[in-house]
Design a protein around this motif. Structure first.
Motif, mmCIF file in Angstrom:
data_model
loop_
_atom_site.group_PDB
_atom_site.id
_atom_site.type_symbol
_atom_site.label_atom_id
_atom_site.label_comp_id
_atom_site.label_asym_id
_atom_site.label_seq_id
_atom_site.Cartn_x
_atom_site.Cartn_y
_atom_site.Cartn_z
ATOM 1 N N VAL A 108 0.752 -1.442 -0.051
ATOM 2 C CA VAL A 108 -0.249 0.074 0.027
ATOM 3 C C VAL A 108 0.647 1.380 0.393
ATOM 4 O O VAL A 108 0.514 2.399 -0.745
ATOM 5 C CB VAL A 108 -0.842 -0.258 1.453
ATOM 6 N N VAL A 109 2.247 1.074 0.092
ATOM 7 C CA VAL A 109 2.944 2.151 0.359
ATOM 8 C C VAL A 109 4.156 2.380 -0.446
ATOM 9 O O VAL A 109 4.797 1.372 -1.379
ATOM 10 C CB VAL A 109 3.383 2.283 1.315
ATOM 11 N N SER A 139 -5.129 -17.060 7.999
ATOM 12 C CA SER A 139 -4.190 -15.796 7.365
ATOM 13 C C SER A 139 -5.046 -15.097 5.664
ATOM 14 O O SER A 139 -5.627 -15.460 5.274
ATOM 15 C CB SER A 139 -2.947 -16.260 6.610
ATOM 16 N N ASP A 140 -4.479 -13.998 5.694
ATOM 17 C CA ASP A 140 -4.894 -12.739 4.924
ATOM 18 C C ASP A 140 -3.650 -12.095 4.369
ATOM 19 O O ASP A 140 -3.447 -11.312 5.476
ATOM 20 C CB ASP A 140 -6.403 -11.708 5.728
ATOM 21 N N PHE A 141 -2.756 -12.742 3.902
ATOM 22 C CA PHE A 141 -1.614 -11.756 2.847
ATOM 23 C C PHE A 141 -1.721 -11.340 1.214
ATOM 24 O O PHE A 141 -2.044 -11.691 1.478
ATOM 25 C CB PHE A 141 -0.399 -12.617 3.494
ATOM 26 N N LEU A 142 -1.076 -10.104 2.055
ATOM 27 C CA LEU A 142 -0.166 -9.374 0.468
ATOM 28 C C LEU A 142 -1.386 -8.959 -0.926
ATOM 29 O O LEU A 142 -2.336 -8.556 0.730
ATOM 30 C CB LEU A 142 0.708 -10.228 -0.539
ATOM 31 N N GLY A 143 -1.672 -8.385 -1.607
ATOM 32 C CA GLY A 143 -2.159 -7.436 -1.943
ATOM 33 C C GLY A 143 -2.484 -6.178 -1.780
ATOM 34 O O GLY A 143 -1.078 -5.782 -1.098
ATOM 35 N N HIS A 144 -2.951 -5.404 -2.844
ATOM 36 C CA HIS A 144 -3.050 -3.807 -2.557
ATOM 37 C C HIS A 144 -4.328 -3.602 -1.457
ATOM 38 O O HIS A 144 -5.016 -2.332 -2.212
ATOM 39 C CB HIS A 144 -2.663 -2.951 -4.406
#
Length: 196
Positions: A108-109, A139-144
Motif C-alpha cells: 500500500v506504500v 491468514s490474510d496476506f499480500l495484495g494492494h
C-alpha cells in the motif's frame, strides 16, 4: 466477513487496545487492534487458558546499525515474535496448545513496493511459526490493501477488515511508519539518572 461479523468487529474495536508498529499485547479480556500496510501482525491464542496476544512488526529481522544501539528491535519480526511468545508463556499459555492467525504484508506504500518488504514479512512469519511448531490456522496476506485487525482474546477470533488502497489510507499508514522511523533517528534524551 458477514454483517454479523462486521457488527461484532466494530464493537470489539471500540474497546480495543491499539498497538502501533513495534508493539504487542497479551490479554484475557480486552480486545487488541492494529492497522497494517506492509507490516505483519501475528495473533497467538491458547484455547485452554483463553489467552490471546497480538504483535505488529515492520521488518523480518533486526539488523544492528553501527552507533545506533537505541533502535527498537521489536520493529523486527525475529524480536517481536519472541517477545509475544514469551509474554504468552509467562501468563500461562503452553506452546503445544498455541495456534496462530496472521495478517498483512500488503503493498500500500509505493516507496516500499520495490523492496517487497510485505512479501518478506509474510515469508518470515510463516517460516517462524513453522520452526516453532505453531500451526497457522488462518491468514490474510499480500495484495494492494491495508487491513484493520482486531483480536478477541476471549474466543481467539480475529476480525480482519480490508480497505482498498486509497491515497488517504496509504498516506495515513506511511505517515505512521515515517513518524515512528523518525523517532528512532533521534538521539536518546540525556537523563540525570545514573545506572549502576
Amino acid at each position: 466477513m458477514n454483517s454479523d461479523d462486521n457488527l461484532i468487529g466494530r464493537e470489539l474495536e471500540r474497546s480495543a487496545q491499539v498497538i502501533m508498529p513495534g508493539g504487542w499485547a497479551v490479554e484475557r479480556e480486552r480486545p487488541v487492534a492494529t492497522l497494517l500496510g506492509s507490516c505483519v501482525a501475528v495473533a497467538l491464542y491458547d484455547p485452554a487458558v483463553k489467552l490471546g496476544g497480538l504483535n505488529h512488526f515492520m521488518l523480518p529481522r533486526f539488523e544492528r546499525v553501527a552507533g545506533r544501539d537505541d533502535v527498537d528491535a521489536l520493529l523486527a519480526g525475529d524480536y517481536s515474535m519472541e517477545a509475544l511468545l514469551n509474554a504468552m508463556l509467562v501468563r500461562g499459555a503452553k506452546k503445544a496448545r498455541l495456534v496462530a492467525k496472521a495478517f498483512g504484508g500488503g503493498m500500500v506504500v509505493s516507496s516500499l513496493d520495490r523492496s517487497q518488504i510485505g512479501q518478506r514479512n509474510v515469508e518470515f512469519a510463516r517460516d517462524w511459526l513453522g520452526r516453532e511448531g505453531i500451526p497457522l490456522v488462518a491468514s490474510d496476506f499480500l495484495g494492494h490493501c491495508s487491513r484493520k485487525v482486531v483480536l478477541d482474546p476471549r474466543s481467539g477470533d480475529v476480525f480482519c477488515k480490508r480497505a482498498a488502497s486509497s491515497l488517504a489510507i496509504s498516506q495515513r499508514i506511511e505517515s505512521q511508519e515515517q513518524v515512528y522511523a523518525a523517532s528512532l533517528a533521534q538521539p536518546p534524551k540525556k537523563s540525570n539518572i545514573e545506572l549502576f
